[in-house]
Write an enzyme that holds these catalytic residues in place. Structure first.
Site, PDB file in Angstrom:
ATOM      1  N   THR A  13       0.895  -0.919  -0.081  1.00 50.49           N
ATOM      2  CA  THR A  13       0.224  -0.267   0.093  1.00 50.49           C
ATOM      3  C   THR A  13       0.601   1.037  -0.029  1.00 50.49           C
ATOM      4  O   THR A  13       0.538   1.722  -0.890  1.00 50.49           O
ATOM      5  CB  THR A  13      -0.853  -0.197   1.442  1.00 50.49           C
ATOM      6  N   VAL A  14       1.369   1.175   0.712  1.00 47.60           N
ATOM      7  CA  VAL A  14       2.356   2.606   1.485  1.00 47.60           C
ATOM      8  C   VAL A  14       3.479   2.893   0.228  1.00 47.60           C
ATOM      9  O   VAL A  14       3.559   3.581  -0.718  1.00 47.60           O
ATOM     10  CB  VAL A  14       2.721   3.212   2.834  1.00 47.60           C
ATOM     11  N   LYS A 102       6.632   1.255  12.559  1.00 50.92           N
ATOM     12  CA  LYS A 102       6.726   1.625  13.731  1.00 50.92           C
ATOM     13  C   LYS A 102       7.487   1.142  14.524  1.00 50.92           C
ATOM     14  O   LYS A 102       8.099   0.297  15.377  1.00 50.92           O
ATOM     15  CB  LYS A 102       5.054   2.150  13.978  1.00 50.92           C
ATOM     16  N   ILE A 133       0.812  13.167   9.220  1.00 45.50           N
ATOM     17  CA  ILE A 133       0.988  14.585  10.620  1.00 45.50           C
ATOM     18  C   ILE A 133       1.831  15.001  10.135  1.00 45.50           C
ATOM     19  O   ILE A 133       3.041  14.326  11.127  1.00 45.50           O
ATOM     20  CB  ILE A 133      -0.182  14.068  11.294  1.00 45.50           C
ATOM     21  N   GLY A 184      -6.709   0.256   3.315  1.00 43.61           N
ATOM     22  CA  GLY A 184      -5.613   0.663   3.111  1.00 43.61           C
ATOM     23  C   GLY A 184      -5.124   1.124   4.294  1.00 43.61           C
ATOM     24  O   GLY A 184      -4.258   0.885   4.698  1.00 43.61           O
ATOM     25  N   ASP A 198      -0.474  -1.288  17.804  1.00 42.00           N
ATOM     26  CA  ASP A 198       0.320  -0.240  16.478  1.00 42.00           C
ATOM     27  C   ASP A 198       0.515   0.950  17.443  1.00 42.00           C
ATOM     28  O   ASP A 198       1.624   2.066  17.001  1.00 42.00           O
ATOM     29  CB  ASP A 198      -0.610  -0.118  15.877  1.00 42.00           C
ATOM     30  N   LYS A 202       3.515   3.800  18.377  1.00 44.35           N
ATOM     31  CA  LYS A 202       3.476   5.055  18.050  1.00 44.35           C
ATOM     32  C   LYS A 202       4.330   5.757  19.551  1.00 44.35           C
ATOM     33  O   LYS A 202       4.821   7.008  18.683  1.00 44.35           O
ATOM     34  CB  LYS A 202       2.347   5.808  17.079  1.00 44.35           C
TER      35      LYS A 202
HETATM   36  N1  HSE Z   1      -2.436   0.359  10.397  1.00 44.25           N
HETATM   37  C1  HSE Z   1      -1.774   1.822  10.712  1.00 44.25           C
HETATM   38  C2  HSE Z   1      -3.639   2.425  11.320  1.00 44.25           C
HETATM   39  C3  HSE Z   1      -1.554   2.732   9.467  1.00 44.25           C
HETATM   40  O1  HSE Z   1      -4.625   2.187  11.490  1.00 44.25           O
HETATM   41  O2  HSE Z   1      -3.340   3.482  11.751  1.00 44.25           O
HETATM   42  C4  HSE Z   1      -0.522   3.416  10.201  1.00 44.25           C
HETATM   43  O3  HSE Z   1       0.382   3.322  11.079  1.00 44.25           O
END
Ligand code: HSE
Length: 414
Positions: A13-14, A102, A133, A184, A198, A202
C-alpha cells in the site's frame, strides 16, 4: 540537473503510493529538492508482471544495496525483520533510510539512528506516527525550547475508523474492520491495530523524541477495542460522551506514565470530533503550552506523502546527519501503573438490583449510576482510583451478592 536514486523496499500500500507520488508530483519534488529524484529499484518478492513498474522490481536486496546510483532507501515492508537488517546494511553502505515502519522504529530506532550518525547519513521516520501528520519534525525542530510534559492523542486510523462507524452507523465491529482493510488503513495482520499494539509503538516513538530517551514499548499498558460493544457506545452516548482509543504519555519524576486504552471522553473534548481514519496529537510543553496536530493517520497517499517528504529532506541535507531530540544513549523508564489515577465506567451483570447496588456502594463508595435502558445490568462511574485499586475493587465486586459478573470497565477522561 544532478539526479539521485531511491530504492523502495516493499511494494504494498505505502510503497506503491511512494512510487505514484514520484510520478505524479515529479516537477514540484525536483524543484523543492533541488535535484531530480528517480525510483531506481523496488524490492518485492511478489509477481508484478504487467505492472508499469515491472522493470524496476527485484527480489534481491543486494541489487539495491550494491547499486551506487541509489542514495536513499525507503523501507515500507513492515515488521522488524528483515526490515532492520536491510536498513542497517543500507546505512552502513552510506545510504540514508526513510521508513513508515513503526514496529521497526519502536524496536530498533535508537540503534538505527546511531548507525546513521556513525555513517553521516540519516534515518528518518515521519510516516511512522500519525500517517501524514507532521509530528516527528515539529518535536525535533519547533518544540526544542520546551520541556515536553505530555503527549496525548488518537494514533491509529483503523480503530478510529471502526469506532466512528460503530457509533454513527451502528455497524458491527467485524464488518467495519473489513472496510478498513479494503481502504488500506489496517496492518496486514489487523491484530496490531485492534489490540492497540500499533498505537503503543507510536506513543513509544513520540515519547522517545519528546522526553529525550528511549521508551520501551513493551512496558506500556496496552488495551485494544475488541471488547467495545454497542452497549458501551450507548452508555457513552447517555453520558454525553464517545469512546476513543487514546494513547498518552506523561513525563513525571523518574520516568513516564504511558498507556493505550479505550477511553470515554466528553463530546466537548477536541479529540471527540476526530473521526474516521484521522489522527490527532496534543503536545503540552512547559513554555509553548498545548499544540495540536491533525490529519490523515493512515492510507496509501497520505502516508506515502510523509515518506516522500522525508526523502526530500534527506536530499536537501545529503552528507550531514540531522540532529534529533531522541538521546540514543539514554533510557527512560515507564513508571508503575499506580503512578496514574483513573476514573472507570463500569458495567455489571446483576441478578438482584438492590443487593448489587448495596455491593457497589460497599466497595466503591459514592458512584454515579448511568441508565442506558439495559435489563439485568448496572452501569456506573467510579471515583478516582489507582489502576491496581481499581482492579482489586472490580475483582471483589465480581464476588459480591447481587452481582453475576463485571461486563467491562472503560477508563474515563480525568
Ligand atoms: N494501521 C495503521 C493505522 C496505519 O490504522 O493507523 C498507519 O500507521
Amino acid at each position: 540537473m544532478e539526479s539521485l536514486g531511491v530504492g523502495i523496499l516493499g511494494f504494498g500500500t505505502v510503497g506503491s503510493g511512494v512510487y505514484e507520488i514520484f510520478k505524479s508530483n515529479s516537477q514540484i519534488i525536483e524543484k523543492r529538492a533541488g535535484k531530480r529524484i528517480e525510483v531506481k529499484k523496488i524490492l518485492d518478492v511478489r509477481d508484478f508482471s504487467g505492472h508499469e513498474a515491472e522493470s524496476l522490481i527485484t527480489n534481491n536486496f543486494d541489487d539495491i544495496l550494491n547499486d551506487p546510483s541509489i542514495n536513499v532507501v525507503a523501507e515500507m515492508m513492515g515488521g522488524v525483520e528483515p526490515a532492520f537488517s536491510y536498513a542497517k546494511k543500507a546505512l552502513e553502505a552510506g545510504k540514508s533510510v526513510v521508513t513508515s515502519n513503526k514496529a521497526l522504529v519502536a524496536d530498533r530506532g535508537a540503534e538505527l539512528i546511531k548507525t546513521a550518525k556513525d555513517n553521516n547519513v540519516n534515518f528518518m521516520f515521519e510516516a511512522s506516527c500519525g500517517g501524514t501528520i507532521p509530528i516527528i519534525r515539529p518535536l525535533n525542530t519547533s518544540l526544542t525550547a520546551d520541556n515536553i510534559i505530555k503527549i496525548e492523542g488518537i494514533l491509529n486510523g483503523t480503530t478510529n475508523y471502526i469506532l466512528t462507524k460503530m457509533t454513527a452507523e451502528g455497524r458491527s465491529f467485524a464488518e467495519v474492520l473489513k472496510d478498513a482493510q479494503k481502504l488500506g488503513y489496517a496492518e496486514a495482520d489487523p491484530t496490531a491495530d485492534v489490540e492497540g499494539y500499533d498505537a503503543c509503538r507510536k506513543i513509544a516513538i513520540l515519547s522517545s523524541i519528546a522526553f529525550g530517551g528511549t521508551v520501551d514499548y513493551n512496558d506500556i499498558l496496552t488495551e485494544g477495542i475488541t471488547k467495545i460493544t454497542h452497549e458501551d457506545i450507548e452508555y457513552a452516548f447517555e453520558m454525553g460522551c464517545v469512546i476513543k482509543l487514546i494513547a498518552s504519555s506523561e513525563f513525571k519524576e523518574g520516568g513516564v506514565c504511558a498507556k493505550v486504552t479505550p477511553c470515554v471522553i466528553s463530546r466537548n473534548h477536541p479529540l471527540s470530533s476526530v473521526n474516521n481514519a484521522f489522527n490527532a496529537i496534543f503536545v503540552k510543553g512547559d513554555m509553548s503550552g498545548e499544540t495540536m496536530y491533525y490529519g490523515s493517520g493512515a492510507g496509501k497517499l497520505p502516508t506515502a506523502a510523509a515518506v516522500v517528504g522525508d526523502i526530500i529532506d534527506e536530499v536537501r541535507n545529503m552528507g550531514s546527519f540531522i540532529p534529533t531530540s531522541w538521546d540514543i544513549d539514554k533510557k527512560i523508564s515507564v513508571l508503575s501503573r499506580d503512578m496514574a489515577s483513573i476514573r472507570g465506567f463500569v458495567r455489571v451483570l446483576i441478578n438482584n438490583k438492590v443487593e448489587a447496588e448495596k455491593s457497589i456502594d460497599h466497595i466503591f463508595g459514592k458512584v454515579a449510576f448511568i441508565d442506558a435502558g439495559f435489563e439485568n445490568e448496572i452501569g456506573f462511574v467510579s471515583g478516582v482510583e489507582t489502576e491496581s485499586t481499581m482492579s482489586d475493587k472490580l475483582s471483589s465486586l465480581g464476588q459480591c451478592s447481587g452481582v453475576e459478573k463485571i461486563i467491562n470497565m472503560i477508563r474515563m477522561e480525568e
